[in-house]
Enzyme design. Structure first.
Site, PDB file in Angstrom:
ATOM      1  N   LYS A 176       1.119  -1.822  -0.526  1.00  0.00           N
ATOM      2  CA  LYS A 176       0.204   0.419  -0.243  1.00  0.00           C
ATOM      3  C   LYS A 176       0.648   1.602  -0.378  1.00  0.00           C
ATOM      4  O   LYS A 176       1.368   1.435   1.178  1.00  0.00           O
ATOM      5  CB  LYS A 176      -0.828   0.030   0.757  1.00  0.00           C
ATOM      6  CG  LYS A 176      -2.255   0.876   1.271  1.00  0.00           C
ATOM      7  CD  LYS A 176      -2.524   1.575   2.682  1.00  0.00           C
ATOM      8  CE  LYS A 176      -1.689   2.864   3.214  1.00  0.00           C
ATOM      9  NZ  LYS A 176      -1.278   3.970   1.911  1.00  0.00           N
ATOM     10  N   GLY A 229       7.509   5.359   7.791  1.00  0.00           N
ATOM     11  CA  GLY A 229       6.699   6.159   8.294  1.00  0.00           C
ATOM     12  C   GLY A 229       7.013   6.709   9.337  1.00  0.00           C
ATOM     13  O   GLY A 229       7.868   6.958   9.919  1.00  0.00           O
ATOM     14  N   SER A 230       6.246   7.476   9.988  1.00  0.00           N
ATOM     15  CA  SER A 230       6.323   8.090  11.698  1.00  0.00           C
ATOM     16  C   SER A 230       6.203   7.421  12.488  1.00  0.00           C
ATOM     17  O   SER A 230       5.738   6.165  12.133  1.00  0.00           O
ATOM     18  CB  SER A 230       5.476   9.185  11.742  1.00  0.00           C
ATOM     19  OG  SER A 230       3.461   8.221  11.976  1.00  0.00           O
ATOM     20  N   VAL A 233       2.384   6.263  13.693  1.00  0.00           N
ATOM     21  CA  VAL A 233       2.120   5.325  13.112  1.00  0.00           C
ATOM     22  C   VAL A 233       2.574   4.165  13.615  1.00  0.00           C
ATOM     23  O   VAL A 233       1.975   3.110  13.392  1.00  0.00           O
ATOM     24  CB  VAL A 233       2.091   6.061  11.339  1.00  0.00           C
ATOM     25  CG1 VAL A 233       1.182   4.112  10.574  1.00  0.00           C
ATOM     26  CG2 VAL A 233       1.045   6.764  11.447  1.00  0.00           C
ATOM     27  N   GLY A 234       3.765   4.117  13.437  1.00  0.00           N
ATOM     28  CA  GLY A 234       5.048   3.171  13.305  1.00  0.00           C
ATOM     29  C   GLY A 234       3.745   2.455  14.912  1.00  0.00           C
ATOM     30  O   GLY A 234       4.212   0.762  15.103  1.00  0.00           O
ATOM     31  N   GLU A 251      10.688   1.349   9.820  1.00  0.00           N
ATOM     32  CA  GLU A 251      11.880   2.530   9.873  1.00  0.00           C
ATOM     33  C   GLU A 251      11.130   3.989  10.056  1.00  0.00           C
ATOM     34  O   GLU A 251      10.043   4.285   8.846  1.00  0.00           O
ATOM     35  CB  GLU A 251      11.712   2.350   8.408  1.00  0.00           C
ATOM     36  CG  GLU A 251      14.066   2.554   7.813  1.00  0.00           C
ATOM     37  CD  GLU A 251      13.411   4.274   8.141  1.00  0.00           C
ATOM     38  OE1 GLU A 251      13.929   4.496   8.961  1.00  0.00           O
ATOM     39  OE2 GLU A 251      13.488   4.125   7.238  1.00  0.00           O
ATOM     40  N   CYS A 285      13.562  11.752   6.207  1.00  0.00           N
ATOM     41  CA  CYS A 285      14.053  10.814   7.676  1.00  0.00           C
ATOM     42  C   CYS A 285      15.597  11.024   8.399  1.00  0.00           C
ATOM     43  O   CYS A 285      15.502  10.889   9.867  1.00  0.00           O
ATOM     44  CB  CYS A 285      13.132   9.382   8.102  1.00  0.00           C
ATOM     45  SG  CYS A 285      13.980   7.978   7.014  1.00  0.00           S
ATOM     46  N   GLU A 386      10.739  16.165  15.530  1.00  0.00           N
ATOM     47  CA  GLU A 386      10.707  15.688  13.894  1.00  0.00           C
ATOM     48  C   GLU A 386      10.110  17.065  13.591  1.00  0.00           C
ATOM     49  O   GLU A 386       8.869  16.429  13.548  1.00  0.00           O
ATOM     50  CB  GLU A 386      10.724  14.498  13.439  1.00  0.00           C
ATOM     51  CG  GLU A 386      10.802  14.546  12.063  1.00  0.00           C
ATOM     52  CD  GLU A 386      10.925  12.853  11.703  1.00  0.00           C
ATOM     53  OE1 GLU A 386      10.122  12.323  12.292  1.00  0.00           O
ATOM     54  OE2 GLU A 386      11.705  12.984  10.323  1.00  0.00           O
TER      55      GLU A 386
HETATM   56  C1  UN1 Z   1      14.849   8.247   4.346  1.00  0.00           C
HETATM   57  O1  UN1 Z   1      14.927   9.742   4.373  1.00  0.00           O
HETATM   58  O2  UN1 Z   1      13.120   7.353   4.330  1.00  0.00           O
HETATM   59  O3  UN1 Z   1      19.907   8.390   3.304  1.00  0.00           O
HETATM   60  C2  UN1 Z   1      14.835   7.492   3.497  1.00  0.00           C
HETATM   61  C3  UN1 Z   1      19.555   8.764   2.685  1.00  0.00           C
HETATM   62  C4  UN1 Z   1      18.406   8.606   1.351  1.00  0.00           C
HETATM   63  C5  UN1 Z   1      17.241   7.812   2.142  1.00  0.00           C
HETATM   64  C6  UN1 Z   1      16.693   8.207   2.163  1.00  0.00           C
HETATM   65  N1  UN1 Z   1      19.425   7.193   0.324  1.00  0.00           N
HETATM   66  O4  UN1 Z   1      19.033   9.846   3.079  1.00  0.00           O
END
Ligand code: UN1
Length: 497
Positions: A176, A229-230, A233-234, A251, A285, A386
């Protein structure tokens, strides 16, 4: 022009949602541009997709891994051929500038080729048995149907991090994609299908998390869940998976810091900070949303960074003149606005930016100025939470030790960076920073696909994507004993005494 209609992919067929409901995918640089109309799916659509994946698993798990890998290899080649088109589609639905969406497609290409190589590896191990005439080994076997929930910020790379290792290992899946960026997953899977992927091995169910994601968590035939995701939600995903004892890879967020020491190459650190704080409009992230700067270079660093931020061209990512695109949606830009307000009220010094851009041509998009707060304290909310927008907080520090404590002193632990020319300090930081990724003299973003990707604390639950860590998640160990003695041998009992 009527908007293009997209469908779910179930058992190799493109189908509408059972309810016939849809949602629109809008261009965040100009919300009058409808990228497409996608099915809004519910439990019944998820059930059909899981059924298809379960059926396909029976053949796919028996397809030799090197054959499965050939499909990935061809898919990688097709992605290379289609890179420009797919990057343009991605910029249109996600907003980030073209050079970054090309990079996102490239990350999927790299993952395809890396994981294609795994088709001829997927190694287990053999060990001696404690009994004579007995053979002992451990092999990797697939899990079955895997449910995947992916975010909008890396709309092709992150689905590829999940789908490619899963299928090369013999699993089938239901994905999804984020409702803000569903087209890039469709493009990725189109390349897989054109590369020869059998029906049902990858199924796509579009829609919103609570309606189309949640049913995967509860479905008894979904054997594992992979979520990016966040952290908010995780937590829900992890708890639901735990109730059903499903392996679950989470993640999530980050509050990554770049440390700049007095002996650093300051100009290099500025280049890195501009890229890590404002690249992808801060919506990674791995983004650097804190810079911890040693006092001796603090003023110089702040002045140069402000000058660079002010020079960034903000506008639609499709125009190659622009350095930074819009935020993804209304909610995200509101969050940025909220945190800028919080930063001001906490007494942080607004050094540049701080407002939404609504000048001519940009008022129908979610554009925000590159924003820098100076003289921040590490405990301020803007330096703890964040934001996921183009906002960076500068925190002065007195030493490496203090800087490492500040870097570690947040709920998350994904990426980290140190700029120094002192090798001793670099190694101390590499040892003491409690995060999944540490860069020396490079910014917090830009992980390569064959190394482990993931983090500590609220960033993840211990799994890693990328590289062999992904194969570890998408396989489970099976211990196999072959006794060729032709008699009953009892482990732990027949000790030969
Ligand atoms: C993300 O921000 O969810 O290392 C992934 C990085 C990218 C992947 C980011 N290769 O910034």
């Amino acid at each position: 022009m009527a908007a293009k209609i997209f469908k779910n992919l179930i058992a190799g067929e493109w189908v509408e949602s059972r309810s016939g409901q849809t949602f629109e995918n809008l261009n965040p640089a100009n919300t009058k541009d409808v990228v497409g109309v996608f099915p809004r799916s519910q439990q019944e659509d998820v059930d059909a997709a899981v059924e298809a994946a379960k059926k396909a698993f029976q053949r796919w798990r028996l397809t030799p891994a090197p054959r499965r890998a050939e499909i990935l290899y061809r898919c990688g080649q097709l992605l290379q051929e289609r890179k420009e088109d797919y990057a343009r589609d991605m910029t249109r639905e996600m907003g980030k500038v073209l050079k970054e969406t090309r990079g996102d497609v490239q990350e999927a290409i790299d993952t395809a080729f890396y994981m294609a190589g795994e088709g001829r590896r997927l190694d287990g191990h053999t060990v001696p048995s404690e009994l004579p005439n007995k053979f002992a080994m451990a092999v990797r076997v697939p899990l079955g149907v895997v449910g995947m929930i992916t975010p909008w910020n890396f709309p092709m790379a992150i689905p590829s991090w999940k789908i490619f290792p899963a299928i090369v290992s013999g699993n089938t899946c239901v994905i999804k994609p984020a409702e803000d960026t569903p087209l890039s997953t469709v493009n990725l899977v189109r390349a897989l299908i054109d590369a020869g992927l059998p029906p049902g091995v990858v199924n796509i169910v579009h829609g919103h998390g609570p309606e189309a994601g949640a049913p995967m968590l509860e479905h008894p035939d979904v054997r594992a869940i992979s979520f990016t995701g966040s952290s908010e939600v995780g937590r829900i995903v992890g708890q639901a998976a735990a109730r059903h004892f499903k392996p679950c890879s989470l993640e999530m967020g980050g509050k990554n810091a770049i440390i700049v020491l007095n002996d650093a190459n300051v100009d290099l650190a500025i280049d890195g900070t501009v890229w890590a704080a404002f690249g992808t409009t801060g919506q990674r992230c791995t983004a650097a949303s804190r810079v911890v700067v040693e006092q001796g270079v603090y003023n110089q660093f702040a002045d140069k960074l402000v000058a660079r931020a002010k020079a960034l061209k903000v506008g639609p990512g499709i125009d190659e003149q622009n350095d930074m695109g819009p935020q993804i949606n209304q909610q995200q830009i509101e969050t940025t606005g909220k945190y800028v307000g919080i930063g001001k009220s906490e007494g942080a010094k607004l050094l540049s930016g701080g407002s939404r851009i609504s000048s001519a041509g940009l008022s129908d998009g979610f554009f925000w100025e590159p924003t820098i707060f100076g003289d921040c304290h590490s405990k301020m909310r803007i330096a703890q939470e964040e934001i996921f927008g183009p906002v960076v907080s500068l925190i002065p520090t007195d030493s490496l030790e203090q800087a490492v404590d500040i870097s570690n002193g947040v709920a998350y632990g994904l990426s980290s960076a140190v700029y120094t020319r002192d090798v001793n300090k670099a190694f101390r930081a590499m040892r003491d920073i409690y995060a999944g990724i540490t860069y020396i003299n490079a910014p917090t973003i830009g992980a390569e696909v064959h190394l482990p990707f993931g983090g500590t604390k609220a960033t993840g639950n211990g799994h890693r994507e990328g590289g062999i860590g992904a194969i570890d998640f998408y396989t489970q160990w099976k211990a196999i004993y072959v006794d060729y003695s032709d008699r009953l041998q009892r482990a732990q009992i027949d000790t030969g005494e």
